[in-house]
Design a protein around this motif. Structure first.
Motif, PDB file in Angstrom:
ATOM      1  N   GLN A  33     -72.929 -23.448  58.823  1.00  0.00           N
ATOM      2  CA  GLN A  33     -72.733 -24.575  57.717  1.00  0.00           C
ATOM      3  C   GLN A  33     -73.547 -25.776  57.517  1.00  0.00           C
ATOM      4  O   GLN A  33     -74.006 -26.485  56.725  1.00  0.00           O
ATOM      5  CB  GLN A  33     -71.318 -25.126  57.703  1.00  0.00           C
ATOM      6  N   GLN A  36     -64.077 -26.448  53.286  1.00  0.00           N
ATOM      7  CA  GLN A  36     -65.250 -26.080  54.354  1.00  0.00           C
ATOM      8  C   GLN A  36     -65.631 -26.975  55.448  1.00  0.00           C
ATOM      9  O   GLN A  36     -65.565 -28.030  54.985  1.00  0.00           O
ATOM     10  CB  GLN A  36     -66.374 -25.303  53.377  1.00  0.00           C
ATOM     11  N   LYS A  73     -60.117 -25.988  59.928  1.00  0.00           N
ATOM     12  CA  LYS A  73     -61.236 -25.572  59.351  1.00  0.00           C
ATOM     13  C   LYS A  73     -61.895 -24.370  60.081  1.00  0.00           C
ATOM     14  O   LYS A  73     -62.872 -23.552  59.670  1.00  0.00           O
ATOM     15  CB  LYS A  73     -62.231 -26.387  58.814  1.00  0.00           C
TER      16      LYS A  73
END
Length: 285
Positions: A140, A218, A253
């Motif tokens: 990410q 996210q 998360k």
């Protein structure tokens, strides 16, 4: 001797004076500004960049080490500065330049100040290394982006020491910690605005340590910074009053392959890979 309120007020006054006269805050070195400006120009040539970066041998060495580190895991280790620029790309080079610059900004006025700085720098580098490692594992966020954000999130702690211009006034570690708690965030925001860094880093300074903040589902940069902060505090002070790891918004998360909790309350992902984390810390140090 026990610290009295009047004793501590002397230190608070010194730091407050620094905040009221921001011209005293350290500026980025001229060469750093030149390199960052060059990196931002689309038309800049590789030869120009190599010549500019080559003016700082320590920076050149750091870029070589970083490009060869386990964090990137390149097939072939770069052999020249030109190879390094190709491997890293302009954005990563810019972030490593910032990492390198921060350490050199703070003028220390006595051995006592230097001891406080070295201790703080070692902790910040460990935290940045945990953050970069987690970013590479979780995805990410680019690892170098995470490492720099983690380091800059507490740059105000280093700025606190720059308030003490003379060598005769050296706070104890406990007083220094209290000053960082009181003024670190404000000084960090001031510094990053003075350096005109990306606003995302300024936001991280403001929100680092906010364990329950959740802005998106996210995992994001702040989550990685908070996870690294949690583990750095845990390493530095086993008796600290940390919340349970599982109560952190960032922890929620993590997916099933990354959220295993070790017996000591840390992420197994961290506790099982200290060798890699310390290897990265050695590069950044």
């Amino acid at each position: 001797m026990e610290t009295t309120q009047s004793d501590y007020s002397i230190y608070r006054q010194v730091v407050t004076q620094l905040m009221n006269d921001q011209e005293q805050l350290p500026s980025l070195p001229m060469l750093t500004l030149e390199i960052r400006q060059a990196l931002a120009r689309p038309e800049v040539s590789m030869i120009q960049l190599v010549r500019l970066i080559g003016k700082d041998p320590a920076l050149s060495a750091l870029l070589m080490k970083y490009a060869s580190s386990a964090l990137l895991r390149t097939r072939l280790a770069p052999k020249t500065l030109q190879d390094v620029l190709r491997v890293l790309g302009m954005q990563q080079v810019d972030r490593v330049v910032m990492l390198h610059s921060v350490k050199s900004l703070f003028v220390l006025h006595s051995p006592g100040h230097k001891l406080l700085f070295v201790d703080a720098w070692q902790r910040l580098i460990l935290k940045a290394s945990i953050c970069g490692f987690l970013a590479r594992k979780v995805g990410q966020v680019p690892a170098d982006h995470a490492a720099l954000a983690s380091l800059l999130s507490e740059v105000g702690s280093l700025a606190v020491l720059s308030a003490f211009k003379g060598g005769d006034l050296v706070p104890t570690p406990a007083r220094y910690h209290s000053l960082c708690q009181a003024y670190g965030k404000s000084l960090g925001v001031m510094l990053l605005k003075k350096w005109t860094v990306d606003e995302a880093y300024v936001d991280i300074v403001r929100e680092a340590g906010n364990w329950t903040l959740q802005r998106q589902r996210q995992i994001e940069l702040l989550d990685l910074v908070n996870l690294s902060l949690f583990h750095a505090i845990q390493v530095a002070d086993h008796g600290s009053d940390l919340p349970a790891l599982t109560s952190l918004a960032a922890y929620a998360k993590l997916n099933g392959s990354h959220n295993e909790v070790a017996a000591d309350g840390s992420l197994a992902l961290v506790s099982q890979h200290w060798d890699e984390i310390h290897e990265l810390a050695a590069v950044l140090r």
